[in-house]
Structures are given as C-alpha cells and as structure tokens.
Design a protein around this motif. Structure first.
Motif, PDB file in Angstrom:
ATOM      1  N   ILE A 114       0.857  -1.189   0.000  1.00 33.52           N
ATOM      2  CA  ILE A 114       0.000   0.000   0.000  1.00 33.52           C
ATOM      3  C   ILE A 114       0.885   1.228   0.000  1.00 33.52           C
ATOM      4  O   ILE A 114       1.762   1.380   0.861  1.00 33.52           O
ATOM      5  CB  ILE A 114      -0.937   0.003   1.220  1.00 33.52           C
ATOM      6  N   SER A 115       0.649   2.114  -0.947  1.00 34.33           N
ATOM      7  CA  SER A 115       1.505   3.293  -1.096  1.00 34.33           C
ATOM      8  C   SER A 115       1.385   4.224   0.103  1.00 34.33           C
ATOM      9  O   SER A 115       0.376   4.222   0.821  1.00 34.33           O
ATOM     10  CB  SER A 115       1.125   4.051  -2.365  1.00 34.33           C
TER      11      SER A 115
ATOM     12  N   GLU B 104       0.784   7.233   0.070  1.00 35.39           N
ATOM     13  CA  GLU B 104      -0.340   8.160  -0.060  1.00 35.39           C
ATOM     14  C   GLU B 104      -1.551   7.671   0.728  1.00 35.39           C
ATOM     15  O   GLU B 104      -2.313   8.455   1.287  1.00 35.39           O
ATOM     16  CB  GLU B 104      -0.724   8.324  -1.532  1.00 35.39           C
ATOM     17  N   GLU B 105      -1.752   6.355   0.744  1.00 31.91           N
ATOM     18  CA  GLU B 105      -2.912   5.787   1.436  1.00 31.91           C
ATOM     19  C   GLU B 105      -2.661   5.606   2.922  1.00 31.91           C
ATOM     20  O   GLU B 105      -3.593   5.596   3.726  1.00 31.91           O
ATOM     21  CB  GLU B 105      -3.287   4.460   0.790  1.00 31.91           C
TER      22      GLU B 105
ATOM     23  N   HIS C 234      -1.706   4.505   6.828  1.00 32.82           N
ATOM     24  CA  HIS C 234      -2.269   3.497   7.728  1.00 32.82           C
ATOM     25  C   HIS C 234      -3.766   3.309   7.510  1.00 32.82           C
ATOM     26  O   HIS C 234      -4.311   2.241   7.772  1.00 32.82           O
ATOM     27  CB  HIS C 234      -1.988   3.872   9.183  1.00 32.82           C
TER      28      HIS C 234
ATOM     29  N   GLY D   5      -5.205   3.223   4.649  1.00 37.49           N
ATOM     30  CA  GLY D   5      -5.316   2.261   3.561  1.00 37.49           C
ATOM     31  C   GLY D   5      -5.257   0.836   4.075  1.00 37.49           C
ATOM     32  O   GLY D   5      -5.966  -0.051   3.583  1.00 37.49           O
TER      33      GLY D   5
ATOM     34  N   GLN E 156      -8.631   0.018   5.774  1.00 35.33           N
ATOM     35  CA  GLN E 156      -9.697  -0.196   4.797  1.00 35.33           C
ATOM     36  C   GLN E 156      -9.604  -1.585   4.165  1.00 35.33           C
ATOM     37  O   GLN E 156     -10.619  -2.259   3.980  1.00 35.33           O
ATOM     38  CB  GLN E 156      -9.636   0.880   3.711  1.00 35.33           C
ATOM     39  N   GLU E 157      -8.395  -2.017   3.834  1.00 35.67           N
ATOM     40  CA  GLU E 157      -8.225  -3.340   3.221  1.00 35.67           C
ATOM     41  C   GLU E 157      -8.629  -4.445   4.184  1.00 35.67           C
ATOM     42  O   GLU E 157      -9.223  -5.457   3.772  1.00 35.67           O
ATOM     43  CB  GLU E 157      -6.774  -3.523   2.770  1.00 35.67           C
TER      44      GLU E 157
END
Length: 415
Positions: A351-352, A354-355, A357, A359, A362-363
């Motif tokens: 996960i980049s 930009e996204e 923690h 991100g 959410q996953e």
C-alpha cells in the motif's frame, strides 16, 4: 560530475498541455481509464493505449512488437495533427509540480548512459531482466521516451540561484490537473541553459530515486544501437536517457506499507506472543502511523499494536539489515507467516504511502487481508548509503514523490 544533455523536446502546444499530459496508464483504475480515453481525444494515454475501442479480433498482444508498432503509429498521428510539436532549438526544461503544499522543482534533461554504466548515477533497486528486455524493445521500436527517470542529487546553491532566475519568468505551461496537482514548465535556452549545464558539472553523484527499469533499459538500448551503428554517433540521444534532476531535499519519501492475507493458522494472541520474542509490544488506541525508525505498527482484526525493535535485532553496521522493511521481512514475514519472496508471494501486497495506515485499515475492513504493517518512511540518507555500498534496498521500500506526468517533454531517441 553530472552531465546534462539539452535536447529538442517533442511536446504539446500550450493550449493542449493540460489535456495531453497524463499519469502512466497503469496507475488509473479501469473505469477511470476508459472515461479518460472516451472523453479526451488529446490524452497521451491514446498513444500508449492505441487500441482503445478496437474489437478483440484486431487487438494485438500486450508488450508485443505489433502493439509497440501501433504505439509508434499513434504517436506519429499526434505529431501529424499538430498536437505534439518538436522544439527547433535544444533546451533544458525546468519543471515544478505543486502537490499538498509541497513544491517539487527540478530540471528535465538527458542523463548520461556512460555515467549510469560507470556508477556515477547510482541505483538501489534490482531490476528484472525480462522487464528490461521488454522495455528495451519498446524504446527501440517506438523511438521515444515520454516519462523521465527521477534522479536526485545534493543541494547546490548555484543551481538554486539559476532556478530562481528562470522561474521568475512566466512558464510555458501552467495548469492544474483533476488530482489537484499544479504543473509548471519553463523552456531554458541560450546562456541560462549553458550556465545550468555548467552548474550541474559541479555536482557529484546522482541517485536514481524512481525509474530503475527505465534507466537499465535505456542503457541496454544504448549498447544495442552503438553496436548497430558501429559506435559512430557518440552525440546521439540514445547515449543519454530522459531524466528529471531534483535536489534531494525537495523530494518527499513516504512509506510503502504491507498487508498480508494469511495468519498462518495462528490466532491473534499467538501472533502477538511470537512478536514479543523480538519486539516490545504496546497496544494502540487506534490507527496511527509510526513516528520514528524501528517502530512498526501492526493491525490485526482492527486492533493496532506498536512493535518496537529490540536492540539485538538492529544491525546499524549493515546498510540494508537496519532498514525497517528488511527487519519486518527477516523477523516477522518470513519466520512467522512463511513469506520468503516479497516479489512473488501472493499472500502479500503493498500500500503506497499516499494511502498510509488508513489504507491498511480499509483493506482489512473489506476482508481482503488479515494483517497490515505500517512502516516509518526510509530517509534519503538510508537510500544513499545502500546505493553507495552497491547494495539493493528491500522490495517496495520507498514511495517517492513527485510522480511525474507522461507526454510533457518527449525525448526522441534516434536524433
């Protein structure tokens, strides 16, 4: 010594620059990509993806010679229509990208293949031979490069002074894209061009921040074309590759986080007990990114933990072993979850920065993954130390910004 090569860029007319310039096509979600191709006849993606709206019967195989020939044809069409035009004089191109309050300012120019081959342009990532070969074939067929390699260097007051003079004038391009990123481009000719080239000669090592496969493929192509042409054209563009030179202090390096699908038949409590062998464990109130090196944050079933490395697992004498991404692999991913090869194991994804923690959270909420790990960003000093030691960073260690647009300054290879 950094050798900058001025070149005659093929670039959009001023009125269409905002329509032509695009992110690399693979960064768009399929529905967004289709919408852009449908609605914008000028986007550079039409060149890179020339078979949009063609029937399956006539489409060519991805990465095939036939597909690359279609790319070349689409590029020629854009030039014939006047959407893209070649500069009459060789120039350097100063480009500034403004995103989230960060200003990324640097110089687009040809970078020396010789300096890449002799190690003056330093790398920190391993490349995959098959990808190198594919991209070399692509460049050889299409005859242009449209996305610069991101190259960093030490701060130079002389370069900064020249950039300040250049940027005091009105830019050739000034536009904002739909992702709220502002783009500005200045065309630098005559005395300022020569002064900028000379100023860069005083800079020492150059480091590849992003674009290792593009650099390696360009070097392969240079060797190929020099053999083909019997080394008679040393000033040809193919002895350089398209680069964006930027002061390392202007870069923004974000973390590259990990999410995994497997708990390897372990319960959450069993996993935490395994962590305790090598880490001090602190329960967190919620999702938050690490604030310092050697702290790794872990999310399991919505619960967040801070994993602080115990001193015995940190080897600061080894440029690679002390990187948190490598510690995570050696002390957690491999021994606890059986993930040995981060490049090929289907149980792990990235996960980049930009996204961040969120991100990860959410996953896990979508039940795509069971566990996530948030890392503290690698510093440029750590990257340089690895490159200076001729070592390789762990896979997906850095998310480096700026991310450059394709199609603003196209580099003609066989000129």
């Amino acid at each position: 010594m950094a050798k900058l090569k001025a070149f005659k860029a093929v670039r959009p007319t001023r009125d269409k620059a905002h329509l032509v310039a695009s992110r690399p096509y693979y960064t768009y979600k399929p529905n967004i990509l289709s919408a852009k191709l449908e609605e914008n006849p000028f986007t550079f993606i039409h060149i890179i993806n020339p078979e949009f709206n063609m029937s399956e019967e006539v489409r060519t195989e991805p990465n095939s010679t036939a597909r690359f020939e279609n790319v070349k044809s689409a590029y020629a069409d854009f030039c014939a229509q006047g959407i893209l035009q070649k500069d009459e004089e060789e120039a350097l191109y100063v480009y500034q990208q403004t995103k989230d309050g960060n200003e990324y300012l640097g110089v687009i120019a040809g970078a020396s293949v010789d300096e890449y081959n002799n190690g003056s342009i330093k790398k920190h990532e391993a490349t995959i031979t098959s990808r190198e070969e594919m991209f070399t074939n692509y460049l050889d067929i299409v005859g242009f490069n449209a996305e610069p390699v991101l190259l960093s260097h030490r701060k130079s007051e002389q370069v900064d002074d020249l950039l300040e003079i250049i940027c005091a004038d009105r830019p050739e391009y000034e536009f904002t894209t739909s992702d709220s990123v502002k783009h500005e481009l200045w065309v630098v000719k005559d005395i300022l061009k020569e002064q900028l080239i000379k100023a860069y000669e005083e800079i020492g090592a150059i480091y590849i921040a992003d674009g290792h496969h593009r650099s390696a493929s360009s070097a392969r192509l240079s060797t190929l074309l020099n053999v083909r042409n019997k080394n008679q054209n040393i000033d040809k563009n193919y002895n350089s590759f398209l680069g964006y030179f930027i002061d390392e202090s202007r870069l923004n390096i974000l973390a590259f986080n990990r999410v995994i699908k497997t708990m390897n038949n372990l319960s959450e409590s069993e996993i935490i007990e395994r962590f305790k062998e090598k880490f001090e464990i602190t329960e967190l109130d919620g999702a938050v990114s690490p604030t310092k090196r050697h702290d790794i944050h872990c999310c399991i079933s919505g619960n967040w933990y801070k994993l602080t490395c115990k001193p015995e697992i940190i080897n600061e004498d080894d440029a690679v072993a002390c990187i948190d991404a490598e510690i995570l692999t050696q002390e957690i991913l491999s021994p606890i979850f059986g993930i040995e090869d981060l490049k090929t194991d289907n149980n792990i994804s990235f996960i980049s920065g930009e996204e961040g923690h969120l991100g990860i959270e959410q996953e896990i909420q979508k039940q795509r993954y069971k566990i996530g790990f948030a890392l503290f960003p690698v510093s440029m000093e750590e990257v340089k130390r690895v490159a200076d030691d001729n070592r390789i960073m762990p896979p997906k260690s850095t998310w480096v910004e700026p991310k450059l647009r394709s199609g603003l300054t196209i580099y003609t290879i066989n000129e």
